[in-house]
Motif scaffolding. Structure first.
Motif, PDB file in Angstrom:
ATOM      1  N   HIS A  76      -1.145  -2.281  -9.119  1.00 19.80           N
ATOM      2  CA  HIS A  76      -1.882  -1.331  -9.960  1.00 19.80           C
ATOM      3  C   HIS A  76      -3.392  -1.542  -9.943  1.00 19.80           C
ATOM      4  O   HIS A  76      -4.104  -0.899 -10.725  1.00 19.80           O
ATOM      5  N   LYS A  77      -3.890  -2.424  -9.068  1.00 24.59           N
ATOM      6  CA  LYS A  77      -5.337  -2.439  -8.851  1.00 24.59           C
ATOM      7  C   LYS A  77      -5.709  -1.195  -8.049  1.00 24.59           C
ATOM      8  O   LYS A  77      -4.872  -0.577  -7.384  1.00 24.59           O
ATOM      9  N   TYR A  78      -6.985  -0.833  -8.127  1.00 26.13           N
ATOM     10  CA  TYR A  78      -7.462   0.361  -7.434  1.00 26.13           C
ATOM     11  C   TYR A  78      -7.964  -0.015  -6.041  1.00 26.13           C
ATOM     12  O   TYR A  78      -8.564  -1.075  -5.844  1.00 26.13           O
ATOM     13  N   ILE A  79      -7.740   0.888  -5.079  1.00 21.79           N
ATOM     14  CA  ILE A  79      -8.180   0.653  -3.708  1.00 21.79           C
ATOM     15  C   ILE A  79      -8.708   1.950  -3.116  1.00 21.79           C
ATOM     16  O   ILE A  79      -8.224   3.044  -3.434  1.00 21.79           O
ATOM     17  N   SER A  80      -9.712   1.822  -2.256  1.00 26.20           N
ATOM     18  CA  SER A  80     -10.198   2.944  -1.454  1.00 26.20           C
ATOM     19  C   SER A  80     -10.467   2.410  -0.055  1.00 26.20           C
ATOM     20  O   SER A  80     -10.796   1.227   0.120  1.00 26.20           O
ATOM     21  N   ILE A  81     -10.317   3.283   0.937  1.00 30.03           N
ATOM     22  CA  ILE A  81     -10.334   2.883   2.349  1.00 30.03           C
ATOM     23  C   ILE A  81     -11.264   3.805   3.125  1.00 30.03           C
ATOM     24  O   ILE A  81     -11.319   5.015   2.854  1.00 30.03           O
ATOM     25  N   THR A  82     -11.968   3.264   4.125  1.00 31.77           N
ATOM     26  CA  THR A  82     -12.828   4.088   4.967  1.00 31.77           C
ATOM     27  C   THR A  82     -12.849   3.570   6.396  1.00 31.77           C
ATOM     28  O   THR A  82     -12.662   2.375   6.641  1.00 31.77           O
ATOM     29  N   HIS A  83     -13.109   4.491   7.341  1.00 32.22           N
ATOM     30  CA  HIS A  83     -13.133   4.157   8.765  1.00 32.22           C
ATOM     31  C   HIS A  83     -14.113   5.097   9.465  1.00 32.22           C
ATOM     32  O   HIS A  83     -14.047   6.310   9.294  1.00 32.22           O
ATOM     33  N   SER A  84     -15.036   4.524  10.226  1.00 30.27           N
ATOM     34  CA  SER A  84     -15.956   5.321  11.035  1.00 30.27           C
ATOM     35  C   SER A  84     -16.271   4.566  12.318  1.00 30.27           C
ATOM     36  O   SER A  84     -16.870   3.492  12.279  1.00 30.27           O
ATOM     37  N   PHE A  85     -15.813   5.113  13.450  1.00 32.14           N
ATOM     38  CA  PHE A  85     -16.039   4.487  14.741  1.00 32.14           C
ATOM     39  C   PHE A  85     -15.556   3.037  14.722  1.00 32.14           C
ATOM     40  O   PHE A  85     -14.382   2.797  14.506  1.00 32.14           O
ATOM     41  N   GLU A  86     -16.478   2.071  14.928  1.00 30.39           N
ATOM     42  CA  GLU A  86     -16.032   0.679  15.029  1.00 30.39           C
ATOM     43  C   GLU A  86     -16.056  -0.087  13.712  1.00 30.39           C
ATOM     44  O   GLU A  86     -15.858  -1.313  13.707  1.00 30.39           O
ATOM     45  N   PHE A  87     -16.275   0.596  12.602  1.00 25.13           N
ATOM     46  CA  PHE A  87     -16.263  -0.088  11.310  1.00 25.13           C
ATOM     47  C   PHE A  87     -15.156   0.457  10.409  1.00 25.13           C
ATOM     48  O   PHE A  87     -14.918   1.663  10.343  1.00 25.13           O
ATOM     49  N   THR A  88     -14.491  -0.458   9.708  1.00 25.42           N
ATOM     50  CA  THR A  88     -13.561  -0.096   8.649  1.00 25.42           C
ATOM     51  C   THR A  88     -13.916  -0.917   7.414  1.00 25.42           C
ATOM     52  O   THR A  88     -14.527  -1.988   7.525  1.00 25.42           O
ATOM     53  N   ALA A  89     -13.517  -0.408   6.250  1.00 30.95           N
ATOM     54  CA  ALA A  89     -13.791  -1.151   5.015  1.00 30.95           C
ATOM     55  C   ALA A  89     -12.782  -0.745   3.951  1.00 30.95           C
ATOM     56  O   ALA A  89     -12.266   0.374   3.954  1.00 30.95           O
TER      57      ALA A  89
ATOM     58  N   LEU B 268      -2.139   0.470  -4.799  1.00 28.65           N
ATOM     59  CA  LEU B 268      -1.547  -0.842  -4.598  1.00 28.65           C
ATOM     60  C   LEU B 268      -0.422  -1.072  -5.601  1.00 28.65           C
ATOM     61  O   LEU B 268      -0.471  -0.575  -6.729  1.00 28.65           O
ATOM     62  N   THR B 269       0.556  -1.854  -5.189  1.00 26.40           N
ATOM     63  CA  THR B 269       1.732  -2.075  -6.044  1.00 26.40           C
ATOM     64  C   THR B 269       1.404  -2.864  -7.305  1.00 26.40           C
ATOM     65  O   THR B 269       2.142  -2.788  -8.289  1.00 26.40           O
TER      66      THR B 269
ATOM     67  N   ILE C 239     -12.214  -1.276  -0.474  1.00 26.69           N
ATOM     68  CA  ILE C 239     -12.753  -1.746  -1.750  1.00 26.69           C
ATOM     69  C   ILE C 239     -11.582  -1.838  -2.724  1.00 26.69           C
ATOM     70  O   ILE C 239     -10.750  -0.934  -2.791  1.00 26.69           O
ATOM     71  N   ILE C 240     -11.504  -2.951  -3.450  1.00 26.76           N
ATOM     72  CA  ILE C 240     -10.427  -3.200  -4.406  1.00 26.76           C
ATOM     73  C   ILE C 240     -11.058  -3.589  -5.740  1.00 26.76           C
ATOM     74  O   ILE C 240     -11.995  -4.397  -5.782  1.00 26.76           O
ATOM     75  N   SER C 241     -10.531  -3.013  -6.834  1.00 32.42           N
ATOM     76  CA  SER C 241     -11.183  -3.224  -8.127  1.00 32.42           C
ATOM     77  C   SER C 241     -10.201  -3.079  -9.275  1.00 32.42           C
ATOM     78  O   SER C 241      -9.103  -2.531  -9.127  1.00 32.42           O
ATOM     79  N   ASP C 242     -10.627  -3.560 -10.438  1.00 34.61           N
ATOM     80  CA  ASP C 242      -9.889  -3.334 -11.680  1.00 34.61           C
ATOM     81  C   ASP C 242     -10.149  -1.942 -12.250  1.00 34.61           C
ATOM     82  O   ASP C 242      -9.476  -1.528 -13.192  1.00 34.61           O
ATOM     83  N   VAL C 243     -11.162  -1.250 -11.707  1.00 30.72           N
ATOM     84  CA  VAL C 243     -11.497   0.093 -12.176  1.00 30.72           C
ATOM     85  C   VAL C 243     -11.425   1.057 -10.992  1.00 30.72           C
ATOM     86  O   VAL C 243     -11.444   0.661  -9.833  1.00 30.72           O
ATOM     87  N   SER C 244     -11.366   2.332 -11.294  1.00 32.43           N
ATOM     88  CA  SER C 244     -11.249   3.353 -10.252  1.00 32.43           C
ATOM     89  C   SER C 244     -12.534   3.398  -9.416  1.00 32.43           C
ATOM     90  O   SER C 244     -13.647   3.480  -9.958  1.00 32.43           O
ATOM     91  N   ILE C 245     -12.395   3.350  -8.095  1.00 40.59           N
ATOM     92  CA  ILE C 245     -13.537   3.247  -7.193  1.00 40.59           C
ATOM     93  C   ILE C 245     -13.311   4.125  -5.947  1.00 40.59           C
ATOM     94  O   ILE C 245     -12.228   4.630  -5.699  1.00 40.59           O
ATOM     95  N   GLY C 246     -14.387   4.302  -5.180  1.00 46.63           N
ATOM     96  CA  GLY C 246     -14.303   5.013  -3.908  1.00 46.63           C
ATOM     97  C   GLY C 246     -15.315   4.433  -2.950  1.00 46.63           C
ATOM     98  O   GLY C 246     -16.358   3.906  -3.360  1.00 46.63           O
ATOM     99  N   ILE C 247     -15.029   4.528  -1.633  1.00 44.07           N
ATOM    100  CA  ILE C 247     -15.913   3.944  -0.625  1.00 44.07           C
ATOM    101  C   ILE C 247     -15.977   4.842   0.600  1.00 44.07           C
ATOM    102  O   ILE C 247     -15.024   5.573   0.908  1.00 44.07           O
ATOM    103  N   ASP C 248     -17.115   4.794   1.299  1.00 45.33           N
ATOM    104  CA  ASP C 248     -17.271   5.542   2.544  1.00 45.33           C
ATOM    105  C   ASP C 248     -18.259   4.810   3.440  1.00 45.33           C
ATOM    106  O   ASP C 248     -19.239   4.229   2.962  1.00 45.33           O
TER     107      ASP C 248
ATOM    108  N   LEU D  44       0.836  -1.200   0.000  1.00 48.75           N
ATOM    109  CA  LEU D  44       0.000   0.000   0.000  1.00 48.75           C
ATOM    110  C   LEU D  44       0.875   1.256   0.000  1.00 48.75           C
ATOM    111  O   LEU D  44       1.761   1.399   0.842  1.00 48.75           O
ATOM    112  N   HIS D  45       0.604   2.143  -0.938  1.00 45.38           N
ATOM    113  CA  HIS D  45       1.339   3.405  -1.036  1.00 45.38           C
ATOM    114  C   HIS D  45       0.340   4.538  -1.236  1.00 45.38           C
ATOM    115  O   HIS D  45      -0.796   4.323  -1.661  1.00 45.38           O
TER     116      HIS D  45
END
Length: 211
Positions: free
Chosen positions: A83-96, A80-81, A98-107, A70-71
């Protein structure tokens, strides 16, 4: 607990969700951290933030990666090294993640009444839709999550939630809607997926097939 839930969407898109119930000491086991991550942990005064940070590294392991894969860009966007796409989220006691072949975002966001007070700061195009609802806490949280997801995906400065991120009206029963990101020369269309997880709202965006 280990993995709370996983979701498999199109375009080889995978979502992994963690509910943080473990101690910080437990979460420090069975993961390898880069020197940069070790230093970041040292700057976190909140134990919950440290536990969230560590749980994300466990999610990476589940997805077949580790912290060394992870960079971050100069704007803080994760990569990601392989070259897959990744997005990350954290709120209180939940984290998540998302990893994909296309550009994505998560919350993921906790559903709270205070979102109605701050809505004027991020609602513009959606105002008529929101005004038609009696108690739009859920819908506002979806809209916020969709806009936050687009912001993370875009990864550039100057993007405004109110001016540049537009979310179409939707029904909570549908679990999805459409959104656009209109900024400078870009006019991007996304499919937005959302679901309630306990008293939180998960939202993520994938480029629309009907752009």
């Amino acid at each position: 607990m280990p993995l709370f839930k996983s979701i498999n969407n199109r375009e080889n898109t995978l979502i992994y969700i963690w509910k943080i119930t473990e101690s910080e000491a437990y979460l420090r086991t069975d993961i390898e951290l880069s020197e940069n991550s070790k230093n970041r942990l040292l700057t976190m005064s909140s134990e919950l933030h440290r536990r969230g940070f560590l749980s994300i590294r466990h999610l990476l392991n589940i997805a077949g990666y580790n912290d060394l894969d992870l960079h971050y860009s100069e704007h803080g966007k994760p990569h990601l090294t392989d070259h897959k796409y990744i997005s990350i989220t954290h709120s209180f006691e939940f984290t998540a993640i998302i990893i994909s072949d296309v550009s994505i975002g998560i919350d993921i966001e906790k559903q709270r009444d205070k979102i109605k007070r701050i809505a004027p700061k991020f609602i513009g195009y959606e105002e008529t839709f929101i005004a038609s609802l009696e108690n739009p806490v859920k819908e506002l949280t979806v809209v916020w999550g969709a806009k936050e997801s687009m912001y993370k995906l875009y990864g550039h400065k100057g993007l405004g939630f109110k001016a540049h991120c537009l979310v179409e009206a939707f029904s909570m029963k549908s679990d999805q809607t459409v959104a656009r990101l209109v900024h400078e020369e870009n006019n991007l269309k996304f499919d937005v997926f959302f679901e309630e997880i306990e008293d939180f709202m998960l939202a993520y965006v994938i480029p629309s097939r009907n752009a």
